[in-house]
Design an enzyme around this catalytic site. Sequence first.
Site, PDB file in Angstrom:
ATOM      1  CG  ASN A   1      -9.447  81.694  49.905  1.00 57.85           C
ATOM      2  OD1 ASN A   1     -10.620  81.387  50.062  1.00 57.85           O
ATOM      3  ND2 ASN A   1      -8.928  82.008  48.734  1.00 57.85           N
TER       4      ASN A   1
ATOM      5  CG  HIS B   1      -9.489  75.137  41.621  1.00 61.88           C
ATOM      6  ND1 HIS B   1      -8.289  75.491  41.035  1.00 61.88           N
ATOM      7  CD2 HIS B   1      -9.956  76.254  42.228  1.00 61.88           C
ATOM      8  CE1 HIS B   1      -8.032  76.758  41.295  1.00 61.88           C
ATOM      9  NE2 HIS B   1      -9.025  77.245  42.024  1.00 61.88           N
TER      10      HIS B   1
ATOM     11  CD  GLU C   1     -12.053  71.874  44.392  1.00 59.46           C
ATOM     12  OE1 GLU C   1     -12.135  72.512  45.464  1.00 59.46           O
ATOM     13  OE2 GLU C   1     -12.429  72.327  43.315  1.00 59.46           O
TER      14      GLU C   1
ATOM     15  CB  SER D   1     -13.299  76.106  45.489  1.00 58.20           C
ATOM     16  OG  SER D   1     -12.464  75.184  44.935  1.00 58.20           O
TER      17      SER D   1
ATOM     18  CG  ASP E   1      -6.786  71.008  44.926  1.00 61.96           C
ATOM     19  OD1 ASP E   1      -6.682  71.505  46.067  1.00 61.96           O
ATOM     20  OD2 ASP E   1      -6.753  71.697  43.890  1.00 61.96           O
TER      21      ASP E   1
ATOM     22  CG  HIS F   1     -11.062  75.691  49.941  1.00 70.01           C
ATOM     23  ND1 HIS F   1     -10.986  75.422  48.593  1.00 70.01           N
ATOM     24  CD2 HIS F   1     -11.118  77.027  50.055  1.00 70.01           C
ATOM     25  CE1 HIS F   1     -11.027  76.556  47.927  1.00 70.01           C
ATOM     26  NE2 HIS F   1     -11.095  77.546  48.783  1.00 70.01           N
TER      27      HIS F   1
ATOM     28  CE  LYS G   1      -7.491  78.954  48.069  1.00 70.04           C
ATOM     29  NZ  LYS G   1      -7.613  78.051  46.962  1.00 70.04           N
TER      30      LYS G   1
HETATM   31  C1  LIG Z   1      -7.006  78.066  45.620  1.00 71.60           C
HETATM   32  C2  LIG Z   1      -7.031  76.749  44.968  1.00 71.60           C
HETATM   33  C3  LIG Z   1      -5.973  76.308  44.170  1.00 71.60           C
HETATM   34  C4  LIG Z   1      -4.832  77.201  43.792  1.00 71.60           C
HETATM   35  O1  LIG Z   1      -3.986  77.386  44.857  1.00 71.60           O
HETATM   36  P1  LIG Z   1      -3.022  78.681  44.824  1.00 71.60           P
HETATM   37  O2  LIG Z   1      -2.030  78.396  45.843  1.00 71.60           O
HETATM   38  O3  LIG Z   1      -3.909  79.841  45.111  1.00 71.60           O
HETATM   39  O4  LIG Z   1      -2.472  78.742  43.440  1.00 71.60           O
HETATM   40  C5  LIG Z   1      -6.007  75.030  43.674  1.00 71.60           C
HETATM   41  N1  LIG Z   1      -7.050  74.217  43.923  1.00 71.60           N
HETATM   42  C6  LIG Z   1      -8.093  74.613  44.668  1.00 71.60           C
HETATM   43  C7  LIG Z   1      -9.204  73.667  44.930  1.00 71.60           C
HETATM   44  C8  LIG Z   1      -8.117  75.896  45.209  1.00 71.60           C
HETATM   45  O5  LIG Z   1      -9.163  76.280  45.930  1.00 71.60           O
END
Ligand SMILES: *Cc1c(COP(=O)(O)O)cnc(C)c1O
Length: 399
Positions: free
Chosen positions: A53, A139, A182, A186, A211, A214, A245
């Site tokens: 990532n 997620h 999101e 993801s 969220d 990405h 990421k």
């Molecule tokens: C990776 C991810 C998370 C978690 O983030 P971390 O910092 O790895 O705990 C949360 N939501 C989504 C959509 C992700 O891809």
Amino acid sequence: MVSPARERLLADLSDELQAIDDQGLLRRLTSLEAIDGPRVRIDGRDVVNWCSNDFLGLSLHPALAQAAARAAVEWGIGARASRLLAGTTAWHLRLEESLASWFGAEAALVYPSGYLANLGTLGALLASQDAVFIDRLAHASLFDAARASRATLRVFHHNDTAHLAALLSRASKARRQVVVTEGVFSMEGDCAPLEELLDVAQTHQALVYVDDAHGAFVLGKTGRGTPEAAGVSHERLIYMGTLGKAVGCQGGFVVGPRLLIDFLHNRARTFIYTTALAVPIAAAAVEALRLLKGEPQRRERLRQLTERLHERLAPLQPVSRVRALPSHIVPFVVGEARQALELAQALWERGIWAPAIRPPTVPEGTARLRLNVTALHTEAQIDALAGALRSQVHCKRCS
Ligand SMILES: *Cc1c(COP(=O)(O)O)cnc(C)c1O
């Protein structure tokens, strides 16, 4: 002295693991022995990594390592306490200021991970008298957060704003309604239709929580993420992202009005009851944001490589996938878990590491390879990946 209860537990766990294995769903850790950009060594073998990532290639940047090393010498490694006690250092505040400024928000709050950011923020905003509407493919951390909040949970079909509207229009006595999605999904690599989601949500006086793990720092002209790419102002949403990421560090964050952040300081349990982010990480993240500001070409490079992979794969995709905004997360859907494992194995033998993503991470029957493009990959690596997939897909069809 053995404990019979413990023996019994181990026997139960062994049965469960066997059942998982029988379905082709057993997961194991893979350990990296060395790393050189997108190449990693595993079991003595050098392969190209398609599941990182580190989208902008910052995790290995020497400036980040130097920033972390200096902070480690001055401040130590661990933060020694939770943020509300002795755990907030100048670096934590600098990081939050940098994040707020990056996204054009009043304030920001950093958690030790993105998972904790979702749990803490949604947990603080939602309670049993509220309702939460969540995209089916969101997620796991968002589902965990929604469930733990005890708000009434409604799941809408992936990116289906008509379904969301139907769910929202059922008479509700909820104190607060929050739509959770999101930015870039993801496992699908597609983007949420933020403009339409916001319109539907606003009609029903609902909030939208995005969220953008990405999309943040990657999408949008200035790296403000999926909202910027969709032409939507951050002020219309509650925006969350991760530093693990594209920023190449660790940690999660929320940006928004000062009032929201002040509230979270008081109510977000995963912020309050955990040790602050390690100081060297906070310092490295500040450096990463500073670097990125001056190097928009990292995003552009990622965009070009992404386009190339999409072009090379277009004739091979088993399912036709129309996307408004094709992203750097490129799913190659295979179907059954076993088939995905076989394809991953065939690629592995050609020096390509693209692990199979299986249920329960993705819905039943949609096991896939997920290819993450990063700014560190080369054109030759993209072509080699596409070539390997092409030969595998073709040899399946003729056999
Ligand atoms: C990776 C991810 C998370 C978690 O983030 P971390 O910092 O790895 O705990 C949360 N939501 C989504 C959509 C992700 O891809």
